[in-house]
Write an enzyme that holds these catalytic residues in place. Structure first.
Site, mmCIF file in Angstrom:
data_model
loop_
_atom_site.group_PDB
_atom_site.id
_atom_site.type_symbol
_atom_site.label_atom_id
_atom_site.label_comp_id
_atom_site.label_asym_id
_atom_site.label_seq_id
_atom_site.Cartn_x
_atom_site.Cartn_y
_atom_site.Cartn_z
ATOM 1 N N ARG A 55 17.269 -13.099 -21.548
ATOM 2 C CA ARG A 55 16.623 -14.273 -20.973
ATOM 3 C C ARG A 55 15.648 -14.906 -21.961
ATOM 4 N NH1 ARG A 55 12.883 -12.474 -17.235
ATOM 5 N NH2 ARG A 55 14.507 -11.522 -15.973
ATOM 6 N N TYR A 108 12.524 -41.370 -14.855
ATOM 7 C CA TYR A 108 13.866 -40.923 -14.469
ATOM 8 C C TYR A 108 13.845 -40.552 -12.980
ATOM 9 C CZ TYR A 108 17.973 -37.790 -14.846
ATOM 10 O OH TYR A 108 19.175 -37.159 -14.696
ATOM 11 N N ASP A 180 8.554 -37.581 -21.686
ATOM 12 C CA ASP A 180 10.014 -37.445 -21.686
ATOM 13 C C ASP A 180 10.514 -38.305 -22.839
ATOM 14 O OD1 ASP A 180 12.767 -37.697 -21.288
ATOM 15 O OD2 ASP A 180 12.601 -37.563 -19.109
ATOM 16 N N LYS A 205 21.810 -35.333 -23.641
ATOM 17 C CA LYS A 205 22.140 -36.699 -24.034
ATOM 18 C C LYS A 205 22.515 -36.745 -25.519
ATOM 19 C CE LYS A 205 21.261 -37.815 -19.775
ATOM 20 N NZ LYS A 205 19.949 -38.128 -19.247
HETATM 21 C C1 LIG Z 1 19.336 -37.379 -18.219
HETATM 22 C C2 LIG Z 1 17.874 -37.418 -18.270
HETATM 23 C C3 LIG Z 1 17.112 -36.333 -17.846
HETATM 24 C C4 LIG Z 1 17.727 -35.103 -17.216
HETATM 25 O O1 LIG Z 1 18.544 -34.386 -18.062
HETATM 26 P P1 LIG Z 1 19.674 -33.415 -17.463
HETATM 27 O O2 LIG Z 1 20.066 -32.593 -18.627
HETATM 28 O O3 LIG Z 1 20.761 -34.291 -16.936
HETATM 29 O O4 LIG Z 1 19.029 -32.603 -16.384
HETATM 30 C C5 LIG Z 1 15.748 -36.414 -17.966
HETATM 31 N N1 LIG Z 1 15.144 -37.505 -18.469
HETATM 32 C C6 LIG Z 1 15.843 -38.564 -18.880
HETATM 33 C C7 LIG Z 1 15.120 -39.735 -19.440
HETATM 34 C C8 LIG Z 1 17.226 -38.558 -18.795
HETATM 35 O O5 LIG Z 1 17.906 -39.643 -19.182
#
Ligand SMILES: *Cc1c(COP(=O)(O)O)cnc(C)c1O
Length: 393
Positions: A55, A108, A180, A205
Site C-alpha cells: 500500500r 470541477y 487543482d 488526463k
Molecule cells: C478529471 C478531473 C478531475 C478528476 O480526475 P479523475 O481521475 O477522473 O478522478 C479532477 N479535477 C479536474 C480539473 C479534472 O478535470
C-alpha cells in the site's frame, strides 16, 4: 536543465530503473524481509520510499512520485487511485469538524459535490468564491478558515485565477492553499513557485495521455508533506503499479503532446471565431478570457481544452450538432490523444457565487492530435446539422 530535458530524466534514477530505461512494473502486496534488522529498518523508514508494504508503494510508485516532484517542484508526492481521490485525500488531510473551506466557484463538479455532501455532513463549512477574486479573498476569511482551494483555469468556464495574490493573503493567516493543477499539467504552471502548498493532478488526463488509466497525485511543499502523506496512508489510498507505469510512460511525451494539442486547438479556435453561431470562446490564451493577464504572466502555454458558447440552441439542436460527429466523441475525461466534445445547457446550475452571463449552450471541446483540418470539417458539418435542426423546429 530545460523542462523538455527534465521530463525525460525525471524519476529515472538508477536506484529505481536498475538496468532498463524505464522503471519496471513491480506489483506487490507483501514485501518480504529476511532479517529482523531489515524489517526494523523498513519500519523506521517506511515514509521515505523504502519498500515496507504494498500500500505504501514499490519502486514503480517511488519513481513516478519523484518525477512529479521534480517537475512540479514539491517536496513529496502522494499517489491516489484517481484525481477525485487526490482531491478528497488532500482536503480531508487538512480539514476537521468545525473548519471552514474557501472553494472556487468554478471547481470541477465532483469537487463541489464533495463539499456540499460529505464535507458538509462532517461539519465542515464551504464558502464558494469568485475565481477572479484575487487578493479580495481576504474579505471571506474567517477565524476557522483552514483551506483555500483553487482550480485554474476552472472547469468548463476557464477563468484564470490570480494564484500569487491569493497565496500571499493565505500566508498571512496560515491557511493551506491547494490547487487543482490538472489543466496545466506539471508543465504549463509551476504551483510551488507561485506559493501553493498542495498541488493536485488528475494524472488521468494529460499525464496518462491515452485515456486508458486513472490516477491522481497530490504534491506538497516541505511544511505540509508529512501531514498529506500520513492522511493518505491512514485512509488507505494507493494506486496500482500498472496504472502508475502507464502514467510514467505517458509523462515522457507530455511535452510534445501538449505543444501539438495547443497548436491544433488554436487553429480550431481561429476558425470558430469566424462562425456566426459562436457568441463567446473561453480559452485562456484569448485576450477576452477572464484572467488572461494572469495567464500570460504565470503560464508557459495552453493545451487542447477550451469552451465555446453559442448564441442559441436547445437540447435537440445540440444533439444534431454532436450526434454524427466523426472525430469528436462525447465523453468526459479529456487529455487523451483523441478529440472530445461535451455540452452543458445550464452552466449557472454549477455555480452559486457568480453569475454566468451567457444564455446559450456551452460546448467544451478537447482538441486531440488529429489533423486540425479534419476537425474543422467535422465541426462545419456539425454546424450545418445544428442550423438545420434550428430551422425545422
Ligand atoms: C478529471 C478531473 C478531475 C478528476 O480526475 P479523475 O481521475 O477522473 O478522478 C479532477 N479535477 C479536474 C480539473 C479534472 O478535470
Amino acid at each position: 536543465m530545460k523542462i523538455a530535458s527534465k521530463i525525460i530524466h525525471a524519476g529515472r534514477s538508477k536506484k529505481w530503473t536498475g538496468y532498463s530505461v524505464n522503471v519496471p512494473v513491480v506489483r506487490a502486496s507483501t514485501i518480504v524481509f529476511d532479517t529482523m534488522a531489515e524489517l526494523k529498518h523498513a519500519t523506521v523508514h517506511r515514509g521515505d520510499q523504502v519498500p515496507y508494504y504494498g500500500r505504501r508503494g514499490t519502486q514503480t510508485h517511488f519513481a513516478f512520485s519523484d518525477a512529479i516532484c521534480e517537475l512540479e517542484g514539491g517536496s513529496g508526492c502522494a499517489l491516489y487511485p484517481c484525481g477525485a481521490a487526490a482531491i478528497s485525500g488532500a482536503l480531508l488531510a487538512f480539514l476537521k469538524t468545525g473548519d471552514h473551506l474557501l472553494m472556487v466557484d468554478n471547481a470541477y463538479e465532483p469537487t463541489r459535490g464533495l463539499c456540499d455532501k460529505l464535507l458538509k455532513n462532517l461539519g465542515i463549512e464551504t464558502t464558494y468564491y469568485d475565481p477572479l477574486i484575487g487578493a479580495g479573498i481576504a474579505t471571506l476569511i474567517k477565524p476557522n478558515t483552514k483551506v483555500i482551494f483553487l482550480e485554474s483555469p476552472g472547469s468548463l468556464t476557464m477563468e484564470v485565477q490570480d494564484v500569487p495574490a491569493i497565496c500571499a493573503v493565505a500566508k498571512q493567516h496560515d491557511i493551506v492553499v491547494m490547487l487543482d493543477n490538472t489543466w496545466a499539467s506539471p508543465l504549463l504552471f509551476r504551483p510551488f513557485e507561485h506559493g501553493v502548498d498542495i498541488s493536485i493532478q488528475a494524472a488521468t488526463k494529460y499525464i496518462v495521455g491515452h485515456s486508458d488509466a486513472m490516477l491522481g497525485t497530490a504534491s506538497a511543499n516541505a511544511k505540509h508533506w508529512p501531514t498529506l502523506r500520513e492522511a493518505g496512508y491512514l485512509m488507505g489510498y494507493c494506486a496500482s503499479a500498472d496504472d502508475v507505469y502507464l502514467a510514467a510512460r505517458g509523462l515522457r511525451t507530455l511535452g510534445v503532446r501538449l505543444k501539438q494539442h495547443q497548436q491544433n486547438a488554436l487553429e480550431v479556435v481561429k476558425w470558430l471565431q469566424q462562425r456566426p453561431e459562436v457568441a463567446h470562446i473561453r480559452h485562456p490564451a484569448l485576450p477576452e478570457n477572464p484572467g488572461h493577464a494572469e495567464f500570460m504572466r504565470d503560464f508557459s502555454g495552453s493545451n487542447g481544452l477550451f469552451s465555446v458558447v453559442l448564441h442559441q440552441g436547445d437540447a435537440k439542436a445540440i444533439a444534431a450538432f454532436i450526434e454524427g460527429m466523426q472525430h469528436f466523441k462525447m465523453g468526459f475525461s479529456w487529455g487523451g490523444y483523441e478529440s472530445l466534445i461535451i455540452a452543458n445547457l445550464n452552466v449557472q446550475a454549477l455555480r452559486t457565487a457568480t453569475v454566468w452571463p451567457y444564455q446559450g449552450p456551452l460546448l467544451r471541446l478537447h482538441i486531440g492530435l488529429e489533423d486540425p483540418a479534419d476537425l474543422i470539417a467535422d465541426l462545419e458539418r456539425a454546424f450545418n446539422r445544428f442550423n438545420q435542426a434550428l430551422v425545422t423546429q
